[in-house]
Structure formats: C-alpha cells, structure tokens
Design an enzyme around this catalytic site. Structure first.
Site, PDB file in Angstrom:
ATOM      1  N   ASP A   1       0.808  -1.221   0.000  1.00  0.00           N
ATOM      2  CA  ASP A   1       0.000   0.000   0.000  1.00  0.00           C
ATOM      3  C   ASP A   1       0.841   1.270   0.000  1.00  0.00           C
ATOM      4  OD1 ASP A   1       0.942  -0.465   2.583  1.00  0.00           O
ATOM      5  OD2 ASP A   1      -1.017  -0.943   3.387  1.00  0.00           O
TER       6      ASP A   1
ATOM      7  N   ASN B   1      -8.020  -3.271  13.839  1.00  0.00           N
ATOM      8  CA  ASN B   1      -9.371  -3.435  13.288  1.00  0.00           C
ATOM      9  C   ASN B   1      -9.428  -4.554  12.238  1.00  0.00           C
ATOM     10  OD1 ASN B   1      -8.250  -2.393  10.953  1.00  0.00           O
ATOM     11  ND2 ASN B   1      -9.527  -0.562  10.861  1.00  0.00           N
TER      12      ASN B   1
ATOM     13  N   HIS C   1      -7.482  -4.937   9.570  1.00  0.00           N
ATOM     14  CA  HIS C   1      -7.088  -4.672   8.183  1.00  0.00           C
ATOM     15  C   HIS C   1      -5.784  -5.385   7.829  1.00  0.00           C
ATOM     16  CE1 HIS C   1      -4.904  -0.622   9.232  1.00  0.00           C
ATOM     17  NE2 HIS C   1      -4.066  -1.620   9.306  1.00  0.00           N
TER      18      HIS C   1
ATOM     19  N   GLU D   1      -9.810  -1.985   4.747  1.00  0.00           N
ATOM     20  CA  GLU D   1     -10.489  -1.618   5.983  1.00  0.00           C
ATOM     21  C   GLU D   1     -11.805  -2.387   6.134  1.00  0.00           C
ATOM     22  OE1 GLU D   1      -8.733  -0.085   8.039  1.00  0.00           O
ATOM     23  OE2 GLU D   1      -8.414   2.038   7.626  1.00  0.00           O
TER      24      GLU D   1
HETATM   25  P1  PGA Z   1       1.901  -1.853  12.628  1.00  0.00           P
HETATM   26  O1  PGA Z   1       0.758  -1.783  11.541  1.00  0.00           O
HETATM   27  O2  PGA Z   1       2.820  -2.942  12.173  1.00  0.00           O
HETATM   28  O3  PGA Z   1       2.526  -0.506  12.588  1.00  0.00           O
HETATM   29  O4  PGA Z   1       1.240  -2.190  13.924  1.00  0.00           O
HETATM   30  C1  PGA Z   1       0.158  -2.928  11.094  1.00  0.00           C
HETATM   31  C2  PGA Z   1      -0.983  -2.573  10.195  1.00  0.00           C
HETATM   32  O5  PGA Z   1      -1.688  -1.596  10.490  1.00  0.00           O
HETATM   33  O6  PGA Z   1      -1.187  -3.281   9.201  1.00  0.00           O
END
Ligand code: PGA
Length: 255
Positions: free
Chosen positions: A68, A137, A139, A144
C-alpha cells in the site's frame, strides 16, 4: 492451512520471519516478495539487512511489491511508504531499486494506477511470499472493515481508528492522509505463501478474531482462513486471547 509459530518476544518473532524469507530466496533467487510497511516488520527487515551485509543473503535478483501507499503524499516525503521502505530496507540491501514496486499515491489517474499495479504483479509472475502485518481493526494492507472483500487493488478511505494508530508517525491525527491505495484482498489471497507477523497484547484480540471466528469482511484478515499456506509468526503477548479462550488448534510450533 494456518501454521502458528509462537516466539518469546518481538526479536525472536522478527528473526523467525526473516528466516522464512531467507529460505524463500535461497529456494528461488528471483522471488517476488510482497512487503508490508509499519512497525511490526521493521525487525524482520533489520535481520535481513544484517544477513545481506554479512553475505548470507543476496537480493540482486529479488523483486518486491508493497501492499500500500498513502494518496497525496510525495515519494520524497518522509511520511510516504516509498520513503519508509527505502529507508528501512531497500537502501541498506543489494536490491535493484527498479525491482521494488510501490503504488504511486500521487498518480493523476488513481484507477489506472491500480490496474497497472496489478498487471505488473501478474507480469512478474505473481507473489511468491507475502509478508503481512495486521491492524487492530483487522485490516491487512489498507483493506479496511466493510461489507465485502474487495478483490482488486483500489483506493480506500482510511478509518478514523487507522489514522489514529498511524498518527504516531505524523504528530497528529489531522496530518494523517485520509486515503490510500491498497492491494485488494484477491491479490493478497493469490500469493503462493503468506507470512503474518504480529506482536504485542494490543493485537491479541485481532489475532484471535482472524483465525478463530467466522470469516467476516468487517474483519478483513479473517479471509486468511481460506488461504492454503499461511504462517503466523506471533510473540506470546499476541497469543494472549487465543490462550485465554483455550481454543484447540493443531499446527502450533513453539520456539
Ligand atoms: P503496525 O501496523 O505494524 O505498525 O502495527 C500494522 C498494520 O496496520 O497493518
């Protein structure tokens, strides 16, 4: 099938995930790796950097596609995922930068960019190994919670909770971009192999819901239950809810 590798802590989680990537590159030197941005994979990248600098792993034929990128952020901006990946990984290994692909969040025609990105993944032969993190959440990439699983690479409006979680990189929630481009769930699911890295108690509920509750687009990572080759590399803290609920599962490798 999902295999769980449980490690003592973040350092061990990172080392184990890096070892899986090392094995993949040893098996196929021109592997296409799908890569994740965020705090979780940084330790994995650090191990790979150190092994590369010690001559134990060669990235000269490796190609990468990132999950992304924020929309409306220049690649040269320190907050872009391009900058993050260059800084935390690509600039420190012997990969050819032209072999590293990240969606262009500043493209004039975002739909065309999404289609072109997906076409490129196909031309490169498909993703051999996709490294994933997970959001609280649920994702994966920036897919999302919503009422369906979006198959293709697409533009997405980030949830408030995601913007809040990522505000630590921006100073304030207000400064976090509102939109991003993400690989679709269909693209992630087409990867031959998936390695999900997860650490910390704040992710324990998400990890439990991903693999032990119904597959539900309101918790996008749950789709991984339908993939035939997922390895979860989790530290003990991230396993807390799974342990508390005493769920039975077969393929646990404890390190
Ligand atoms: P993080 O993010 O590794 O910074 O916890 C993971 C994500 O949101 O996919």
């Amino acid at each position: 099938m999902t295999r769980f590798i449980v490690t003592e802590n973040y350092e061990k989680m990172s080392e184990k995930a890096a070892l899986i990537i090392l094995q993949q590159i040893n098996k196929k030197d021109n592997s296409l790796l799908g890569l994740a941005t965020g705090s979780t994979p940084v330790g994995t990248y650090e191990n790979l950097i150190s092994w590369n600098q010690n001559g134990l792993i060669d990235f000269s034929a490796v190609k990468t596609v990132s999950l992304d990128e924020y929309m409306g952020v220049e690649e040269t901006n320190e907050q872009s995922y391009r900058w993050f990946m260059n800084e935390n990984f690509f600039n420190q290994i012997n990969i050819k930068i032209e072999n590293t692909h990240i969606p262009k969040g500043m493209a004039e025609d975002i739909d065309a960019e999404c289609k072109e990105y997906e076409r490129r993944i196909q031309l490169l032969g498909g993703i051999d190994l996709q490294l994933l993190g997970i959001g609280e959440n649920g994702h994966i990439g920036f897919n999302e919670p919503t009422s369906f699983f979006e198959k293709h690479t697409h533009a997405v409006a980030l949830k408030e909770s995601t913007r809040k979680a990522n505000s630590r990189f921006f100073g304030s929630v207000k400064s976090v971009p509102t939109h991003a481009i993400t690989m679709g769930i269909g693209v992630i699911m087409s990867s031959k192999r998936i390695v999900l890295v997860v650490n910390g108690e704040h992710k324990a509920e998400a990890l439990y819901k991903s693999f032990f509750e119904n597959v539900d687009p309101m918790f996008q990572a749950s789709i991984l239950q339908y993939h035939q080759d997922v390895t979860v590399v989790a530290d003990h803290d991230a396993m807390k809810v799974i342990y508390d609920k005493k769920v039975a599962f077969n393929d646990l490798i404890s390190l």
